[in-house]
Motif scaffolding. Structure first.
Motif, mmCIF file in Angstrom:
data_model
loop_
_atom_site.group_PDB
_atom_site.id
_atom_site.type_symbol
_atom_site.label_atom_id
_atom_site.label_comp_id
_atom_site.label_asym_id
_atom_site.label_seq_id
_atom_site.Cartn_x
_atom_site.Cartn_y
_atom_site.Cartn_z
ATOM 1 N N GLY A 109 0.774 -1.226 0.000
ATOM 2 C CA GLY A 109 0.000 0.000 0.000
ATOM 3 C C GLY A 109 0.816 1.292 0.000
ATOM 4 O O GLY A 109 0.264 2.376 0.126
ATOM 5 N N ARG A 110 2.147 1.165 -0.130
ATOM 6 C CA ARG A 110 2.994 2.357 -0.154
ATOM 7 C C ARG A 110 3.764 2.448 -1.457
ATOM 8 O O ARG A 110 4.195 1.435 -1.999
ATOM 9 C CB ARG A 110 4.039 2.272 0.965
ATOM 10 C CG ARG A 110 3.636 2.973 2.236
ATOM 11 C CD ARG A 110 4.787 2.967 3.227
ATOM 12 N NE ARG A 110 5.847 3.920 2.880
ATOM 13 C CZ ARG A 110 6.958 4.060 3.605
ATOM 14 N NH1 ARG A 110 7.165 3.311 4.661
ATOM 15 N NH2 ARG A 110 7.870 4.952 3.263
ATOM 16 N N ALA A 111 3.947 3.687 -1.946
ATOM 17 C CA ALA A 111 4.740 3.875 -3.166
ATOM 18 C C ALA A 111 6.216 3.737 -2.822
ATOM 19 O O ALA A 111 6.722 4.438 -1.956
ATOM 20 C CB ALA A 111 4.461 5.244 -3.760
ATOM 21 N N ARG A 112 6.881 2.792 -3.479
ATOM 22 C CA ARG A 112 8.310 2.569 -3.253
ATOM 23 C C ARG A 112 9.026 2.652 -4.595
ATOM 24 O O ARG A 112 8.411 2.496 -5.641
ATOM 25 C CB ARG A 112 8.547 1.174 -2.671
ATOM 26 C CG ARG A 112 7.867 0.918 -1.355
ATOM 27 C CD ARG A 112 8.629 1.528 -0.234
ATOM 28 N NE ARG A 112 8.294 0.895 1.037
ATOM 29 C CZ ARG A 112 8.949 1.126 2.161
ATOM 30 N NH1 ARG A 112 9.975 1.961 2.182
ATOM 31 N NH2 ARG A 112 8.596 0.524 3.276
ATOM 32 N N GLN A 113 10.348 2.838 -4.535
ATOM 33 C CA GLN A 113 11.132 2.861 -5.765
ATOM 34 C C GLN A 113 11.967 1.579 -5.862
ATOM 35 O O GLN A 113 12.695 1.244 -4.932
ATOM 36 C CB GLN A 113 12.071 4.078 -5.780
ATOM 37 C CG GLN A 113 11.354 5.407 -5.968
ATOM 38 C CD GLN A 113 10.833 5.595 -7.386
ATOM 39 O OE1 GLN A 113 11.386 5.069 -8.346
ATOM 40 N NE2 GLN A 113 9.754 6.352 -7.527
ATOM 41 N N ALA A 114 11.845 0.901 -6.996
ATOM 42 C CA ALA A 114 12.679 -0.277 -7.244
ATOM 43 C C ALA A 114 13.926 0.154 -8.017
ATOM 44 O O ALA A 114 13.851 1.015 -8.886
ATOM 45 C CB ALA A 114 11.908 -1.308 -8.055
ATOM 46 N N LEU A 115 15.054 -0.459 -7.672
ATOM 47 C CA LEU A 115 16.276 -0.277 -8.468
ATOM 48 C C LEU A 115 16.742 -1.654 -8.938
ATOM 49 O O LEU A 115 16.929 -2.565 -8.133
ATOM 50 C CB LEU A 115 17.377 0.393 -7.640
ATOM 51 C CG LEU A 115 18.766 0.494 -8.307
ATOM 52 C CD1 LEU A 115 18.722 1.329 -9.586
ATOM 53 C CD2 LEU A 115 19.804 1.068 -7.352
ATOM 54 N N PHE A 116 16.900 -1.785 -10.254
ATOM 55 C CA PHE A 116 17.432 -3.006 -10.857
ATOM 56 C C PHE A 116 18.891 -2.699 -11.211
ATOM 57 O O PHE A 116 19.156 -2.002 -12.199
ATOM 58 C CB PHE A 116 16.655 -3.369 -12.121
ATOM 59 C CG PHE A 116 15.168 -3.532 -11.912
ATOM 60 C CD1 PHE A 116 14.628 -4.786 -11.640
ATOM 61 C CD2 PHE A 116 14.311 -2.447 -12.005
ATOM 62 C CE1 PHE A 116 13.258 -4.948 -11.465
ATOM 63 C CE2 PHE A 116 12.936 -2.595 -11.837
ATOM 64 C CZ PHE A 116 12.411 -3.850 -11.568
#
Ligand code: ZN
Length: 276
Positions: free
Chosen positions: A176-183
């Motif tokens: 339910g929270r906006a997170r940032q993914a890093l690949f």
């Protein structure tokens, strides 16, 4: 003929371990893991279509397609194929995946050349790790945004491991929270000559700029081209309903990048002492 034979050579024991099948799963939100035990492949899903990041080995392609189907998705809905690094263990399956999905392949200009040569003429490996060549349909500049429906992925050129190594970021809803993914594309230089490399004289300048880029990028969801970068199996085992998502690991991400940078700098210092 020789090329075809070499490309289809049986897997080494290590490659077979990397390529062991694992069940696909939802990492978070619209992001799914569809790769093998060690070679990551990610599916990002939207009603408008899907994006597939990385193709594993040539032998991984059928497993990736099976994983996509096992999740209930039609591989034909993949609109874009993207790649972290144009090495045989992340790009080997792209030709077959492109054929099966009909997707457009997008890559950085430098890695596009390597993809279209099927890995031959690599600055480090020469023709040792080749794979079926694949045509690139679009070139990505640094900071390019890839949009599909509500998906927003951003490409960052982080060269060094390959000349066009590409890391990606995207927002993902986690619990339910906006997170940032890093690949993370790849931050190692196994056996590379880092000082006085005639084939890639500015490799350390590239690596240093890439580490500066990674330091600036948000990394809540820590992901990468190899499962071992970010503890794939261990985190997958820890996933449980009602528990925090283990892939949210900004500390682990920073520690990984810091360790990788120290190893590269130590390797370069040793190379400089040995006179390049
Ligand atoms: Zn590699």
């Amino acid at each position: 003929m020789l090329l075809a034979l070499a490309a289809s050579a049986p897997l080494s024991a290590e490659e077979a371990r990397w390529n062991a099948p694992v069940a696909p799963f939802r990492i978070a939100g619209n992001l799914y893991y569809v790769g093998t035990a060690e070679l990551a492949s990610y599916l990002v899903v939207d009603p408008q279509g899907m994006i597939l990041l990385d193709g594993g080995l040539e032998a991984s392609a059928p497993l990736i397609l099976d994983n996509i189907r096992a999740l209930g998705f039609d591989p034909k809905r993949v609109r874009y194929l993207i790649n972290s690094q144009a090495h045989y263990d992340h790009a080997g399956g792209l030709a077959a995946l492109k054929e099966a999905t009909g997707a457009e392949l997008l890559a950085s200009p430098a890695d596009a050349e390597l993809l279209e040569r099927g890995g031959s003429g690599d600055f480090q490996w020469g023709d040792r790790f080749i794979y079926p060549p694949v045509q690139v349909d679009g070139r990505l500049r640094d900071g390019a945004e890839l949009k599909l429906g509500a998906i927003r992925m951003t490409a960052y050129l982080t060269p060094g491991h390959t000349r066009g190594c590409t890391s990606w970021t995207m927002p993902v809803q986690v619990d339910g929270r906006a997170r940032q993914a890093l690949f993370v594309c790849g931050a190692s230089a196994p056996g590379y000559t880092l000082v006085g490399n005639a084939a890639y004289p500015w490799i350390m300048d590239d690596f240093r700029r890439s580490f500066a880029t990674w330091r600036k990028l948000p990394c809540d969801l820590f992901l990468g081209a190899h499962g071992s970068y970010f503890g794939l199996a261990e985190k997958r085992a820890r996933m449980a309903p009602g528990r925090p998502n283990p892939f949210v690991d900004p500390k682990g991400c920073r520690a990984f990048l810091q360790g990788a940078e120290q190893r590269i700098e130590a390797q370069a210092a040793k190379g400089a002492m040995q006179g390049g």
